[in-house]
Write a protein that holds these residues in place. Sequence first.
Motif, PDB file in Angstrom:
ATOM      1  N   THR A  39      56.212  43.777 -24.454  1.00  0.00           N
ATOM      2  CA  THR A  39      55.524  44.939 -23.905  1.00  0.00           C
ATOM      3  C   THR A  39      54.503  45.471 -24.906  1.00  0.00           C
ATOM      4  O   THR A  39      54.854  45.792 -26.045  1.00  0.00           O
ATOM      5  CB  THR A  39      56.528  46.060 -23.575  1.00  0.00           C
ATOM      6  OG1 THR A  39      57.476  45.561 -22.631  1.00  0.00           O
ATOM      7  CG2 THR A  39      55.812  47.262 -22.988  1.00  0.00           C
ATOM      8  N   PRO A  40      53.222  45.563 -24.531  1.00  0.00           N
ATOM      9  CA  PRO A  40      52.203  46.058 -25.467  1.00  0.00           C
ATOM     10  C   PRO A  40      52.463  47.511 -25.864  1.00  0.00           C
ATOM     11  O   PRO A  40      52.859  48.336 -25.031  1.00  0.00           O
ATOM     12  CB  PRO A  40      50.901  45.934 -24.674  1.00  0.00           C
ATOM     13  CG  PRO A  40      51.205  45.006 -23.546  1.00  0.00           C
ATOM     14  CD  PRO A  40      52.644  45.180 -23.232  1.00  0.00           C
ATOM     15  N   VAL A  41      52.245  47.809 -27.129  1.00  0.00           N
ATOM     16  CA  VAL A  41      52.420  49.165 -27.654  1.00  0.00           C
ATOM     17  C   VAL A  41      51.076  49.671 -28.143  1.00  0.00           C
ATOM     18  O   VAL A  41      50.340  48.954 -28.832  1.00  0.00           O
ATOM     19  CB  VAL A  41      53.467  49.193 -28.790  1.00  0.00           C
ATOM     20  CG1 VAL A  41      53.533  50.587 -29.429  1.00  0.00           C
ATOM     21  CG2 VAL A  41      54.840  48.778 -28.266  1.00  0.00           C
ATOM     22  N   ALA A  43      54.087  52.713 -24.784  1.00  0.00           N
ATOM     23  CA  ALA A  43      54.304  51.352 -24.282  1.00  0.00           C
ATOM     24  C   ALA A  43      53.663  51.221 -22.902  1.00  0.00           C
ATOM     25  O   ALA A  43      53.732  52.153 -22.085  1.00  0.00           O
ATOM     26  CB  ALA A  43      55.795  51.047 -24.203  1.00  0.00           C
ATOM     27  N   LEU A  44      53.040  50.079 -22.652  1.00  0.00           N
ATOM     28  CA  LEU A  44      52.408  49.815 -21.357  1.00  0.00           C
ATOM     29  C   LEU A  44      53.299  48.881 -20.556  1.00  0.00           C
ATOM     30  O   LEU A  44      53.438  47.699 -20.874  1.00  0.00           O
ATOM     31  CB  LEU A  44      51.029  49.200 -21.560  1.00  0.00           C
ATOM     32  CG  LEU A  44      50.272  48.806 -20.284  1.00  0.00           C
ATOM     33  CD1 LEU A  44      50.062  50.017 -19.388  1.00  0.00           C
ATOM     34  CD2 LEU A  44      48.938  48.155 -20.639  1.00  0.00           C
ATOM     35  N   ALA A  45      53.924  49.424 -19.526  1.00  0.00           N
ATOM     36  CA  ALA A  45      54.817  48.635 -18.671  1.00  0.00           C
ATOM     37  C   ALA A  45      54.458  48.890 -17.222  1.00  0.00           C
ATOM     38  O   ALA A  45      54.371  50.046 -16.786  1.00  0.00           O
ATOM     39  CB  ALA A  45      56.277  49.001 -18.928  1.00  0.00           C
ATOM     40  N   GLU A  46      54.235  47.808 -16.460  1.00  0.00           N
ATOM     41  CA  GLU A  46      53.900  47.881 -15.045  1.00  0.00           C
ATOM     42  C   GLU A  46      52.701  48.789 -14.799  1.00  0.00           C
ATOM     43  O   GLU A  46      52.663  49.576 -13.841  1.00  0.00           O
ATOM     44  CB  GLU A  46      55.111  48.343 -14.233  1.00  0.00           C
ATOM     45  CG  GLU A  46      56.299  47.379 -14.320  1.00  0.00           C
ATOM     46  CD  GLU A  46      57.465  47.833 -13.468  1.00  0.00           C
ATOM     47  OE1 GLU A  46      57.364  48.922 -12.875  1.00  0.00           O
ATOM     48  OE2 GLU A  46      58.467  47.105 -13.392  1.00  0.00           O
ATOM     49  N   GLY A  47      51.720  48.697 -15.686  1.00  0.00           N
ATOM     50  CA  GLY A  47      50.495  49.445 -15.514  1.00  0.00           C
ATOM     51  C   GLY A  47      50.571  50.918 -15.859  1.00  0.00           C
ATOM     52  O   GLY A  47      49.610  51.654 -15.651  1.00  0.00           O
ATOM     53  N   GLN A  48      51.722  51.364 -16.383  1.00  0.00           N
ATOM     54  CA  GLN A  48      51.901  52.773 -16.719  1.00  0.00           C
ATOM     55  C   GLN A  48      52.231  52.922 -18.200  1.00  0.00           C
ATOM     56  O   GLN A  48      52.973  52.117 -18.767  1.00  0.00           O
ATOM     57  CB  GLN A  48      53.033  53.399 -15.882  1.00  0.00           C
ATOM     58  CG  GLN A  48      52.809  53.354 -14.372  1.00  0.00           C
ATOM     59  CD  GLN A  48      51.690  54.281 -13.926  1.00  0.00           C
ATOM     60  OE1 GLN A  48      51.468  55.328 -14.524  1.00  0.00           O
ATOM     61  NE2 GLN A  48      50.980  53.896 -12.869  1.00  0.00           N
TER      62      GLN A  48
END
Length: 485
Positions: free
Chosen positions: A43-45, A64-69
């Motif tokens: 997951t990108p931070v 953190a960028l998860a599922e576009g959020q």
Amino acid sequence: MIVASTVKLNAKVTLVDRTGTRVPAGSLEQAVAMIAGWAHQSTPVLGLARQHETDPSFVPGRWALAEGQLGPAPGTDVPDYLLEYTEWHLDDQAGYLYPVTPTSLDTIGQAVATRAGHEITITSDLPGVRTHRYAPATDTTADSDVAAVLAHDAATVVPSWVPQLDQYVLGTMVSDRPVSTAQAFATRTQTRRQALGPARTGWRGALNNAVGLSIAPGSGEQHTRHLHATIQKGLAGHRSAVVVNIKGGASKTTATYLLGATLGRVRGGMVLAWDNNENSGNLADRALPAAHSHTALDLLERIADFTTPKHADRLAGYVRPQGDNKFHVLASQNEAGNTEVIDAEAFRTMHAALRQFYGLALVDTGNASTAPTWQAAIDVADVLVVAIANKEDAARRAFTTIDALRNQGYGDKLDNAVALITQPRTASPQRLKDITDTLEGLVRAIAVIPFDRALDDGGQIIWESLSNSTRQAYLQATAHVIEGM
């Protein structure tokens, strides 16, 4: 009295990766879409750029960028990307933008609160940016202070509210002068809330649809709606955008088609994508087929029939409707060779006729900047779109194209141009940075299009097969084009 209690602070976003490569993203939503389109093992931070972490106007953190959020991430995580903010501006409730600098923000906020006579909140959706609140002060010298600050900090872009704070506060009337009842009704708060409306996408939209709630849209959906509103702006008469790069394989044709599809789906109306290759182009190969095989050459032979709208129904026999994309394609002549079939005079004649039927035209060009038909297209362009693939040869030829345009006297059109940088399967971040750095000051806007395997084989473009990040990138690019019109 109509007052504004909350305004939004926004900025241009640049991503800085672990190698120090800087990639301009424009908005936060565009930055998120770009990151989501890149491959990651985890997951990108995201974190703040170093200059922001030491600034008291910011709250350091990790997201953190998860599922576009974006959501909170452990503070010990090493960021994959740093967020760098520049070109600050305030957005008021009426949609006006006002350039500011961080150093002038307190002066502006205090002066506005004092003039409005109530608390003003300056908030932001940008990660790490503090919320600022200002209560009215009794010292009325704040008015002259803010005028002086803005006259210094925004000397090149002076907002309409400087120095007339007695008449407007961030674009919203606060004086006691009467306004018309029609204006008061049209600008009431209820109308603005209705313009936002409940969320229709993401988890908010899913809850609204499933349970019947009315949750407001998140920042991403709000930004998308803003782009839609930009694309749907009224234009005074016909407008043409011309896509250029003298290098073949630079994604000119793909850009022409997808700008047309975005316009057709979002704006509607009569939109034409015209393959003006001096010999034989391939826009028709990427488009939906038609019940005929006519090209621009066939239309040229009967162009006298279309000098007036009288025979508009016959035009369907020469263009190719693109289904749900809601635009038309005019194919180039299918005669390959070194001899121009449609010359400059023919192009001008056809353009003069077709502008009666289409409010917008997107012209795909060939690979010879010396060709008269290429120059004729540049002459009619309201906006130039420089298509650049993030490849060494395509980038070099793009800047050769820019040099040729400037040498031919089109410097003013370059100043209003949009650059579209398309990422290949294996993109070089350093070359992307080099391209964007070189483009700064040469064009008005830059949009980066992520790699999309649905476009990689050069076949027919199918909108439904595109990734969400590609569609969002073209939405941003199309808004840039309309802004120049």
